[in-house]
Design an enzyme around this catalytic site. Structure first.
Site, PDB file in Angstrom:
ATOM      1  N   MET A  39      23.961   8.855   1.515  1.00  0.00           N
ATOM      2  CA  MET A  39      23.790  10.184   2.099  1.00  0.00           C
ATOM      3  C   MET A  39      24.087  10.145   3.594  1.00  0.00           C
ATOM      4  O   MET A  39      24.682  11.080   4.147  1.00  0.00           O
ATOM      5  CB  MET A  39      22.380  10.701   1.829  1.00  0.00           C
ATOM      6  CG  MET A  39      22.177  12.144   2.218  1.00  0.00           C
ATOM      7  SD  MET A  39      23.346  13.216   1.386  1.00  0.00           S
ATOM      8  CE  MET A  39      22.367  13.821   0.034  1.00  0.00           C
ATOM      9  N   GLU A  68       0.812  -1.220   0.000  1.00  0.00           N
ATOM     10  CA  GLU A  68       0.000   0.000   0.000  1.00  0.00           C
ATOM     11  C   GLU A  68       0.846   1.271   0.000  1.00  0.00           C
ATOM     12  O   GLU A  68       0.403   2.310  -0.491  1.00  0.00           O
ATOM     13  CB  GLU A  68      -0.958   0.021   1.198  1.00  0.00           C
ATOM     14  CG  GLU A  68      -2.097  -0.984   1.105  1.00  0.00           C
ATOM     15  CD  GLU A  68      -1.724  -2.353   1.658  1.00  0.00           C
ATOM     16  OE1 GLU A  68      -0.521  -2.565   1.956  1.00  0.00           O
ATOM     17  OE2 GLU A  68      -2.614  -3.204   1.786  1.00  0.00           O
ATOM     18  N   PHE A 110     -11.028  -6.959  14.643  1.00  0.00           N
ATOM     19  CA  PHE A 110      -9.996  -7.445  13.739  1.00  0.00           C
ATOM     20  C   PHE A 110      -9.700  -6.401  12.655  1.00  0.00           C
ATOM     21  O   PHE A 110     -10.617  -5.917  11.994  1.00  0.00           O
ATOM     22  CB  PHE A 110     -10.450  -8.759  13.091  1.00  0.00           C
ATOM     23  CG  PHE A 110      -9.460  -9.296  12.101  1.00  0.00           C
ATOM     24  CD1 PHE A 110      -8.191  -9.697  12.500  1.00  0.00           C
ATOM     25  CD2 PHE A 110      -9.785  -9.381  10.748  1.00  0.00           C
ATOM     26  CE1 PHE A 110      -7.267 -10.170  11.588  1.00  0.00           C
ATOM     27  CE2 PHE A 110      -8.862  -9.856   9.829  1.00  0.00           C
ATOM     28  CZ  PHE A 110      -7.595 -10.258  10.248  1.00  0.00           C
ATOM     29  N   GLN A 111      -8.461  -6.074  12.488  1.00  0.00           N
ATOM     30  CA  GLN A 111      -7.989  -5.096  11.504  1.00  0.00           C
ATOM     31  C   GLN A 111      -8.610  -3.717  11.668  1.00  0.00           C
ATOM     32  O   GLN A 111      -8.880  -3.018  10.698  1.00  0.00           O
ATOM     33  CB  GLN A 111      -8.198  -5.617  10.075  1.00  0.00           C
ATOM     34  CG  GLN A 111      -7.341  -6.853   9.791  1.00  0.00           C
ATOM     35  CD  GLN A 111      -7.218  -7.174   8.317  1.00  0.00           C
ATOM     36  OE1 GLN A 111      -8.161  -6.994   7.565  1.00  0.00           O
ATOM     37  NE2 GLN A 111      -6.047  -7.655   7.915  1.00  0.00           N
ATOM     38  N   LYS A 129     -17.434  -0.833   6.629  1.00  0.00           N
ATOM     39  CA  LYS A 129     -17.948  -1.830   5.693  1.00  0.00           C
ATOM     40  C   LYS A 129     -19.478  -1.801   5.601  1.00  0.00           C
ATOM     41  O   LYS A 129     -20.049  -1.971   4.518  1.00  0.00           O
ATOM     42  CB  LYS A 129     -17.474  -3.215   6.124  1.00  0.00           C
ATOM     43  CG  LYS A 129     -17.606  -4.261   5.039  1.00  0.00           C
ATOM     44  CD  LYS A 129     -16.884  -5.551   5.408  1.00  0.00           C
ATOM     45  CE  LYS A 129     -16.963  -6.550   4.249  1.00  0.00           C
ATOM     46  NZ  LYS A 129     -16.250  -7.798   4.575  1.00  0.00           N
TER      47      LYS A 129
HETATM   48  C1  LIG Z   1      12.189   5.783   4.862  1.00  0.00           C
HETATM   49  C2  LIG Z   1      13.484   6.456   5.182  1.00  0.00           C
HETATM   50  N1  LIG Z   1      14.322   5.906   6.072  1.00  0.00           N
HETATM   51  C3  LIG Z   1      15.501   6.513   6.360  1.00  0.00           C
HETATM   52  C4  LIG Z   1      15.849   7.691   5.761  1.00  0.00           C
HETATM   53  C5  LIG Z   1      17.154   8.384   6.115  1.00  0.00           C
HETATM   54  N2  LIG Z   1      18.018   8.505   4.918  1.00  0.00           N
HETATM   55  C6  LIG Z   1      18.062   9.635   4.179  1.00  0.00           C
HETATM   56  S1  LIG Z   1      19.040   9.502   2.840  1.00  0.00           S
HETATM   57  C7  LIG Z   1      19.448   7.928   3.240  1.00  0.00           C
HETATM   58  C8  LIG Z   1      20.372   7.164   2.351  1.00  0.00           C
HETATM   59  C9  LIG Z   1      19.717   6.649   1.153  1.00  0.00           C
HETATM   60  O1  LIG Z   1      20.486   5.614   0.608  1.00  0.00           O
HETATM   61  P1  LIG Z   1      20.312   5.146  -0.880  1.00  0.00           P
HETATM   62  O2  LIG Z   1      18.895   4.998  -1.212  1.00  0.00           O
HETATM   63  O3  LIG Z   1      21.174   3.938  -1.092  1.00  0.00           O
HETATM   64  O4  LIG Z   1      20.836   6.363  -1.708  1.00  0.00           O
HETATM   65  P2  LIG Z   1      22.286   7.043  -1.780  1.00  0.00           P
HETATM   66  O5  LIG Z   1      22.321   8.119  -0.747  1.00  0.00           O
HETATM   67  O6  LIG Z   1      23.300   5.984  -1.530  1.00  0.00           O
HETATM   68  O7  LIG Z   1      22.326   7.569  -3.158  1.00  0.00           O
HETATM   69  C10 LIG Z   1      18.817   7.531   4.413  1.00  0.00           C
HETATM   70  C11 LIG Z   1      19.003   6.227   5.074  1.00  0.00           C
HETATM   71  C12 LIG Z   1      14.915   8.239   4.844  1.00  0.00           C
HETATM   72  N3  LIG Z   1      15.129   9.404   4.223  1.00  0.00           N
HETATM   73  N4  LIG Z   1      13.765   7.590   4.559  1.00  0.00           N
END
Ligand SMILES: Cc1ncc(C[n+]2csc(CCOP(=O)(O)OP(=O)(O)O)c2C)c(N)n1
Lengths: 585, 195
Positions: free
Chosen positions: A492, A70, A132-133, A182
């Site tokens: 990042m 979802e 439930f749910q 529902k």
């Molecule tokens: C759902 C979620 N969890 C954690 C983060 C924290 N976060 C921001 S950027 C990042 C790294 C993303 O890694 P990747 O998708 O491999 O991309 P890259 O930076 O290596 O290009 C993370 C963990 C986030 N933005 N969203």
């Protein structure tokens, strides 16, 4: 407000009314409301509590796209809304179905994307009994929607959906939700839903006050160092062409925000591209030194402003926004203009007494462009640079190609090194920064614009979060090119650990990730691998040529980081161009 | 990447404060919080109170009290919300409230608005006459009495109620309930749509 006809034209309405069978249940009324509003696609997943609605959908011409999760349904609806300007619709069942939608709804809310979520709910008599749910979906989603409705009655449920539809699209767009018990959807009714109309308490400002406009243009015409800051609101208001006319006529340099990418062509000489944490050096220099900023449809997010104390500190701010609550929320507006961006740009165009005398300033901006070009090192022997992959892809594709992304370094490179010239071609998660956005967003984008090319730049971490969506792209035979800029890390985070946590790379390196090309093949998509500069164009071309979803697993230099960078809360003018400069600021 | 390093770049002279307002670069500027009475007409339907209170908690507005009750119109309820915030916060609170779909109208009441709060104070019943005497001083009255306790009702400004409660402490206060402020503008003005 989008140009979507949220109220069907009279003629169409009577025509369709004669064709349609009268409704007999609440669920049919729900579907009728969506049909009346012009819905083409719904993204969703089946389940017990939503089943009556799906059953009613069986007889409808609305296309349903079964998603693998979802979260993907809400992201696909979000992307559909960004690309078309019309609300995207997603369905989920009660409980876990509804909670899985939440991330996408929150994402839409932060980025003002029009999304309608319809969720099943346990029968009214069980509500509140921990059945439930059951979850309190309205309670959970109220803070992240424009409004969440609990449909209480089979006779009015259609109107609830109509209203939710109109509200999502009205004024500052955003998500709305209708929770559908529902018994309410199963219940008998002969009541046809009314026309989509916003609630009477919801007022949408259309035009700014003329006197306010007059004062603003006088300030702007007086400026020595004027800039326009164009936000996502410009795109949502379909005001990109009005912006282009205004900027060109009065020769004012244009900076966009990240959500505003595409509102002004990046290849135009007045364009300084986008500002903020990883924006261009020249945009950030101009932001820092301007004395008058015409900001349109932006909420001055902290990734744009850095610390507000140092944000455009010399500038008088003219702030155009359709949402009065955005005025002076983060940055004080000297000249607030509340109204639809397209209308207000017209008003500004007409009222402007003369162009500002800004030759020197434009020269200065050009100097900054020369001083801080967006570039990167490409010695041949180095591992593949992600920027090169993005740049090559950009050069090979038409202007209206839609770019979707996950969140992380790859998202920044995709925004920095792709040249955007058209609105609604940049589909990304800004305010919430949702990893996993890319895979399903590309699905929504492709269905919204089947004639446009769609590419998704993803990170290995982001891709893994919603990779199951590939099954949907395969089933629907969607011609999407996924490019995983694979650095075996949540890059990042690793960049921040290296810059601000003494290189302690806790939980950021992913040397165990799967082979994405093989994973793609397992799903029934085409898989490619890129490891060097030798075959970049060739591989991109093959993937583009393949008529269906393909995945390019691009093994990039794991040491590559994103620059320029304004550290969190920092001063835009003091962006760092490399790791060493981070210590200087 | 090339280009002048941070310390060699053109720098602006101005400054903003942390609220994004341009200020004298030399001066220290902060906005002191003040109290504001917001009065809102809202649709009388389930969930409105939670929507409004959730807004205040999510946006971290410092809320003193919030009361809600019916009006002359069955479909409308009226909320009185006391907040203490610096000026920009008060402005934001009004605008954010106005954005909620069930909110019909919002206004900040002027300083001299009629403001009342009700408190019920249950004290030990050992010295009923003394309790009555203190209640009299604050225009209060005993509304319930037993051998062990007396419950006194007081209405008035927050300060008056604070003072009364302070005075009742000598009788071993057992329980207190306060309503928070209800307020109306003085004079003929009423809170209707678009005021
Ligand atoms: C759902 C979620 N969890 C954690 C983060 C924290 N976060 C921001 S950027 C990042 C790294 C993303 O890694 P990747 O998708 O491999 O991309 P890259 O930076 O290596 O290009 C993370 C963990 C986030 N933005 N969203």
């Amino acid at each position: 407000m989008s140009e979507r006809a949220s109220v069907p034209k009279e003629a169409e309405e009577t025509e369709s009314e004669t064709e349609q069978e009268p409704v007999t249940t609440g669920a049919q009324s729900v579907i009728r409301a969506l049909e009346n509003a012009g819905t083409d696609y719904v993204f969703g997943v089946q389940g017990g509590a939503i089943m009556p609605v799906y059953d009613a959908l069986y007889d409808s011409d609305i296309n349903h796209v079964t998603m693998a999760h979802e979260q993907g349904a809400s992201h696909a609806a979000d992307a559909y809304g960004i690309v078309t300007g019309d609300p995207g619709v997603c369905f989920a069942t009660s409980g876990p179905g509804a909670t899985n939608l939440v991330t996408g709804i929150a994402d839409a809310n932060m980025d003002s994307d029009p999304v309608i979520a319809l969720t099943g709910q346990v029968p009214t008599e069980f509500v509140g009994n921990d059945a439930f749910q059951e979850t309190d979906t309205v309670g959970i989603t109220q803070p992240i929607t424009k409004e969440s409705y609990f449909a209480a009655d089979s006779d009015t449920v259609g109107d609830d959906v109509s209203e939710a539809f109109a509200l999502a699209d009205a004024g500052r767009q955003g998500p709305t939700l209708v929770d559908l018990p529902k018994d309410v959807t199963q219940g008998e009714t002969e009541v046809e839903p009314g026309r989509p109309e916003t609630p009477e308490t919801y007022e949408v400002p259309e035009e700014a006050d003329d006197e306010d406009v007059q004062e603003a243009v006088e300030a702007l015409a007086e400026a020595d160092r004027p800039v326009i800051l164009s936000g996502g609101g410009v795109i949502k208001a379909n005001a990109s062409s009005a912006l282009r006319e205004f900027a060109k006529e009065y020769e004012i340099p244009v900076i966009t925000t990240m959500p505003g990418i595409g509102s002004f062509p990046e290849d135009h000489e007045l364009s300084l591209e986008w500002a903020g944490m990883h924006g261009t050096g020249y945009a950030n220099m101009a932001i820092s030194n301007t004395d008058c900023m015409l900001a349109i449809g932006t909420r001055f997010d902290d990734r744009l402003t850095g610390g507000v104390d140092s944000f455009a500190p010399d500038a008088e701010v003219i702030h155009v926004d359709i949402d009065p609550a955005e005025i002076s929320k983060n940055v004080y507006a000297d000249y607030p203009l509340i109204g639809d961006a397209r209308n207000v740009l017209r008003q500004l165009f007409d009222a402007m007494p003369r162009a500002p005398d800004a030759d020197e300033w434009r020269d200065q901006c050009q100097t900054w462009k020369d001083e801080y070009p967006m570039d990167y090192d490409t010695p041949d022997d180095e591992p593949l640079k992600p920027q090169y992959v993005v740049e090559q892809f950009s050069e090979m594709t038409p202007d209206d190609t839609i770019v979707c992304t996950g969140v992380g370094q790859h998202q920044m490179w995709a925004s920095q090194f792709w040249e955007y010239t058209e609105p609604r071609t940049w589909v990304s998660s800004h305010g919430l920064g949702t990893m996993g956005y890319g895979v399903p967003a590309a699905i929504g984008a492709k269905l919204a614009a089947p004639d446009q090319e769609v590419v998704c730049f993803d990170g290995d971490g982001s891709f893994l979060m919603t990779v199951q969506g590939l099954s949907v792209a395969v089933r629907e035979q969607l011609d999407i090119t996924y490019v995983v800029l694979n650095n075996e890390a949540v890059g990042m985070v690793r960049q921040w650990q290296d810059g601000f946590y003494e290189g302690r790379r806790m939980a950021s390196e992913y040397p165990w990730i799967p082979q994405f090309d093989k994973l793609a093949e397992a799903f029934g998509a085409r898989g490619f691998t890129l490891e060097s500069y030798d075959n970049v164009e060739e591989t991109i071309q093959e993937a583009r040529d393949y008529d269906g979803p393909s995945v390019i697993d691009a093994h990039i230099d794991p040491g590559e980081n994103v620059f320029p960078m304004v550290p969190s809360g920092g001063d835009n003018g003091l962006f760092a161009l490399n790791e060493d400069q981070l210590d200087m600021i | 990447m090339p280009g002048p390093a941070p310390d060699e770049r053109m720098r602006p002279k101005g400054r903003r404060n942390t609220q994004g307002i341009r200020v004298d670069p030399e001066a220290e500027v902060t906005h002191e919080p003040r109290q504001a009475v917001l009065s809102a007409l809202v649709k009388h339907r389930p969930g409105v109170l939670s929507e409004v209170s959730a807004l205040f908690s999510r946006r971290q507005f410092n809320i003193e009290s919030l009361t809600v009750g019916p009006t002359v119109d069955d479909d409308t309820a009226r909320m009185t919300i006391l907040i203490e915030e610096p000026e920009p916060g008060i402005d934001q609170a009004k605008k954010q409230l106005r954005k909620l779909v069930p909110v019909v109208s919002v206004r900040e009441l002027e300083g001299e608005a009629v403001r009342r709060e009700l408190a019920l104070v249950k004290v030990s019943g050992e010295k009923p006459d003394d309790v009555n005497a203190v209640a009299d001083m604050y225009d209060g009255q005993a509304v319930d009495a037993s051998t062990d306790s007396v419950t006194v009702e007081i209405t008035g400004s927050k300060q008056k109620i604070d003072a009364a409660i302070e005075a009742f402490k000598q009788f071993d206060v057992q329980e207190i309930v306060r309503t928070g402020a209800a307020a109306l503008e003085r004079g003929p003005k009423t809170l209707e749509k678009d005021v």
